[in-house]
Design a protein around this motif. Sequence first.
Motif, short mmCIF file in Angstrom:
data_model
loop_
_atom_site.label_atom_id
_atom_site.label_comp_id
_atom_site.label_asym_id
_atom_site.label_seq_id
_atom_site.Cartn_x
_atom_site.Cartn_y
_atom_site.Cartn_z
N ASN A 44 1.08 -1.65 -0.07
CA ASN A 44 0.05 -0.04 0.16
C ASN A 44 0.71 1.23 -0.38
O ASN A 44 0.46 2.25 0.36
CB ASN A 44 -1.00 -0.23 0.80
N MET A 45 1.85 1.23 -0.57
CA MET A 45 2.74 2.10 -1.05
C MET A 45 3.92 2.18 -1.55
O MET A 45 4.58 0.95 -2.28
CB MET A 45 3.51 2.62 0.64
N ASN A 46 4.23 3.10 -2.12
CA ASN A 46 5.34 3.02 -3.31
C ASN A 46 7.13 2.54 -2.55
O ASN A 46 8.11 3.32 -2.23
CB ASN A 46 6.26 4.38 -4.00
N SER A 47 6.82 1.13 -2.47
CA SER A 47 8.87 0.84 -1.62
C SER A 47 9.06 -0.53 -2.48
O SER A 47 10.35 -0.42 -2.05
CB SER A 47 7.75 0.30 -0.52
N LEU A 48 8.93 -0.36 -3.78
CA LEU A 48 9.81 -1.00 -4.60
C LEU A 48 10.34 -0.47 -5.38
O LEU A 48 11.82 -0.48 -5.80
CB LEU A 48 8.83 -2.38 -4.84
N ALA A 49 10.22 0.33 -6.15
CA ALA A 49 10.71 1.42 -7.07
C ALA A 49 11.56 2.08 -7.01
O ALA A 49 12.22 2.81 -7.80
CB ALA A 49 9.74 2.06 -7.73
#
Length: 236
Positions: free
Chosen positions: A133-138
């Motif tokens: 539920n957040m932009n953690s991989l990019a």
Amino acid sequence: MTPEQEQVIEEQQALLEESANMYTGEMEPETKTVEPPKTPEYIEVANGVPAGPGGPVMGAPVSRSAWSTGLFSCLGSQDEFCSSDLEVCIVGTFIPCVLYGGNMERILPRRSSFGIHCLSYSSLYFLGNCLFNMNSLAPCFSYPSRTALRRKFNLEGTGEQIANTFGCCGSVIDDDESRECCESVLDCAVHVLCHPCALCQESRELRRRLPHPAFSRPAYLPQAPPMEQHMVLPMV
């Protein structure tokens, strides 16, 4: 021996004696001897690093340049790039995949570089939002762009800026291998903690230093189609 021959011999001896008396007072010309240059007992050596005619000497340490704008300068610095900085801020906030693709297109000006990196970022962006539920991989995927940008323009790293500001960790900075390893880790930390700001700072730096690859490509020159050709058969 006849008296005539004896007279001739006496005349020749008299002439020889006269010639010998004439050259008796003259001295032989002196030959000039060239003495070898005396070698000094010591050689004076100039202190310091010699400066070359075209710039700094090869092998001399090159000072790192600072970033044009700060990490949190979202609106940029009020200069001729003001409108471009506002565009970077808006694009980085709402569609960071496009901003990241544009950054990589300037760093690696190859064909379809924008599409490949933009698609890869978008996939990790949606996957991270679905799982966490957040932009953690990019950010973990995009941080090498900051390292490549630093190396391309010899920019100061985050660790070097901290050391110059607070005066700590100087021994780590002196070692090139340890410094580069530490700076790569800090680049990843900056992207994870302040990902939109890091993308915007990199884009502002690239726009100030490099033109867009589309402007540097040669213009397309239309070519006229070839003329019609006819085959002539030989007469039988």
